[in-house]
Design a protein around this motif. Sequence first.
Motif: not given
Length: 119
Positions: A4-22, A38-45
């Motif tokens: 499913l994730l291979a078929l969803v076209d999200v940017s690297t930022a979107g994938r990093r946010v998703l990984d953190e949410l998971l 908090e997410m910005a601090r956690e990801l350094g973004a």
Amino acid sequence: MLRLLALVDVSTAGRRVLDELLYLSDPENGTASISQNEMARELGASKPTVNRGFKELRECGLAWSLEDGLYQLHPLLTGGKVSSPVMKVPEIKAAEPGRFTEQRRARFAAQMANLAATG
């Protein structure tokens, strides 16, 4: 889930946010509690990058905000867990592989080959 994730076209930022949410998701209800700051601090973004990532996840139906700092992950990502049994669950909007950019097409092909080798 990986198919499913291979078929969803999200940017690297979107994938990093998703990984953190998971990573943060509650196994009982599939929610994750974290503010965008908090997410910005956690990801350094930057906050705009994180905001764009959250927006992409919402637009493709993988995660959405329930209230400030509380996000629901799609039940396909949480083993069917949701915070409310009467919740309206959005349809996941998978991108057509033919519309991917060249880089994303290569990533999609590699992900599918990986799935075939392990599946």
